[in-house]
Design an enzyme around this catalytic site. Sequence first.
Site, short mmCIF file in Angstrom:
data_model
loop_
_atom_site.label_atom_id
_atom_site.label_comp_id
_atom_site.label_asym_id
_atom_site.label_seq_id
_atom_site.Cartn_x
_atom_site.Cartn_y
_atom_site.Cartn_z
N GLU A 51 36.76 43.83 43.75
CA GLU A 51 35.51 44.59 43.31
C GLU A 51 34.12 44.41 43.97
OE1 GLU A 51 37.39 42.79 41.07
OE2 GLU A 51 38.24 44.56 39.75
N HIS A 111 37.85 43.34 28.21
CA HIS A 111 37.99 44.76 28.73
C HIS A 111 37.52 45.70 27.73
CE1 HIS A 111 41.23 42.78 31.08
NE2 HIS A 111 41.39 43.85 31.80
N GLU A 158 40.33 50.83 42.51
CA GLU A 158 41.79 50.36 42.31
C GLU A 158 42.60 51.34 41.45
OE1 GLU A 158 40.41 46.95 40.17
OE2 GLU A 158 39.46 46.08 41.69
N PHE A 197 37.00 48.82 34.59
CA PHE A 197 36.29 48.51 33.54
C PHE A 197 35.11 47.74 33.78
CE2 PHE A 197 40.85 48.36 32.30
CZ PHE A 197 41.03 48.53 31.13
N ASP A 220 33.64 45.59 32.67
CA ASP A 220 33.64 44.18 32.35
C ASP A 220 33.90 43.56 33.62
OD1 ASP A 220 34.75 43.98 29.20
OD2 ASP A 220 35.23 45.68 30.20
N PHE A 221 34.31 44.28 34.72
CA PHE A 221 34.45 43.57 35.96
C PHE A 221 33.35 43.35 36.98
CE2 PHE A 221 39.09 45.45 35.75
CZ PHE A 221 39.56 44.81 34.60
#
Lengths: 330, 322
Positions: free
Chosen positions: A65, A134, A34, A88, A90-91
Amino acid sequence: MAEAEQRELTYVDAIIEGARTILLEQDNAFIAGEDVGGAGGVFGSYRGLLDEFGPERVVDTPISEEGIVGLGVGAAATGLRPVIDIMFMDFMGECMDEIANQMAKMRYMFGGSAKLPVTVVTMSGGGRNLAAQHSQSLEAWLCHLPGLKVVAPSTPYDAKGLLIAASRDDNPVFTVMNKMSLANRGAVPEESYEVPIGKANVVREGEDLTIITYSRMVSESLSAADALARDGVEAEVIDLRSLQPMDMDTVIESVAKTHRAVVVHEAVRFGGLGGEIASQIQELAFDELDAPVSRVGAPFSPVPFSAVLEQAYLPNADKIVAESRSLIGA
Amino acid sequence: MSTPSDDVLLDIHRRMVRIRTFETEAGRMAEAGKIPGALHLYVGEEAVAAGVMVHLSNEDWITSTHRGHGHLIAKGGEFDRMFAELFGRATGYCRGKGGSMHISNMDLGMLGANGIVGAGPPIAVGAAFSTKYRKTDRVAVTFFGDGASNEGSFHEAANMAALYKLPVIFVCENNGYGEYTPQAKHQAIVDVADRASGYGMPGVVVDGMDAMAVYEAADAAIERARAGDGPTLLECKTYRFFDHVGVRGMGLTYRTDEELAEWQKRDPIHLFEARLAELGVLSKDDAVAIHEEVLAEVRAGIEFAEESPTPDPDTLLDDVYA
């Protein structure tokens, strides 16, 4: 080469240079993620690469993702060498199936007939008031998955060298970068080089205790070691660099010398890599220990937003000093 | 649209018979306790795999599903190594590491059966990216079910394939059930192909029991992909004659015997054999001879598997890493 003559780069520029080196050296390599192209990466870590290499090799993707990681798995299995950016870490929740059930296992499930030379670049860590979704350090999720390799560069030198090493590896390798380290400066050679995956780096020698750490906590641990030294306590600091595989030989060698160990990471302490490292130390070097292995990590809480809360949450040099003093009874 | 030659028609027929015979015998072996683990059989859906795969070479890639034996057989999989894998033997395609749900053959362009519903489409997008990156005209076909069309992975993959105009063919094998839940209870649409327009690609519905219809629709979709015009969603309406797992494994009453009997009247192999007889391509006797020949090959495959060694426990940790 003398120190003064060495060129310095920031951590983020070292990532760019590593990524550029990969694209220059490997015709089958491409970068996808991205905003990696037109925007140059939201952290600036791919700046200029679209202009130099074009949209076939620096591929902007939708915010998808699972699709992006699947793209990497499919392209790698069919002969390309993708560099996949997950902005990130976290994703990873959005793409964990493609990571855990496809990328990590395909080679094994297929009896060795598939090869998955895919590099994933992602960002970890708190400190920027980005709150709970994040700011996480989720490397333990990855290290628990047989089939993946995981590295966590602490310096600009390692960011470039580990990224290049990851791209040349025939296995899936996660390079877990740190978003608070992006502006840090350090010596980075202009030429192409690898930092070998699976080798730890003793970044400070000492006799009194061993601090085992990685990523941003290396600099915090070095600050802690300086503070301890003012009291006459010499800490050895080991930067693991590579979390899977992990260089326990270097750790054990150091513990055999210092007889005390503290493991430091920014990730939540419970279920973090510190537990694994402490366990291995007592399995491999129980007789060498003068005290139980101790751990510094984040408390069992989501990462908070407010700066005051976030600073209370994050491990830092002061907390490492306190734990180390308690460990040596000083 | 090319009209298939007699050879192509016979090729499609043989692929279907190979699948049916392998799967039927595999079901027997499972019921006899010779195949451990879960077995998802493809019987009833043969026209889809055969009608699509006859267009592909080993350089074209496919991703498959948990119901993946039919795809591998239609792509050229050999019975002996397939049975050996189902039996968990060292001579299997995956050396006993994958089993039914992960059976694969990279040399045939088969990127694996997959135990995760919906995991295949993003991988097929990657394979198609690869063929386009190399500037070849190879395609990637991803097979998935009506159930998988509700997974986010399908939607992400469809969007990316259309966005990049990648040579992907999304083949939805709509057998009317996501595991045990009928389609009407898992999605509010009748035709999964309707979803194609949301991604900017053609959506086509065909009778998945009619191998000729599948052949023709697949031909158009693959031509389009090879020409660089991007993906197609091809929905094949079909039915699984056996249960979700096993032959009639769990004794569940989620569908009626009458419904099954109605679909069995449109058995894809019977329909195709009638068509070939009409066309004068295949006589009844010839058809019987082909079934017998394939059955002998299946039995030889079972024998090979039974005689094959189990994996050496020392190979446990082989191939976790390259």
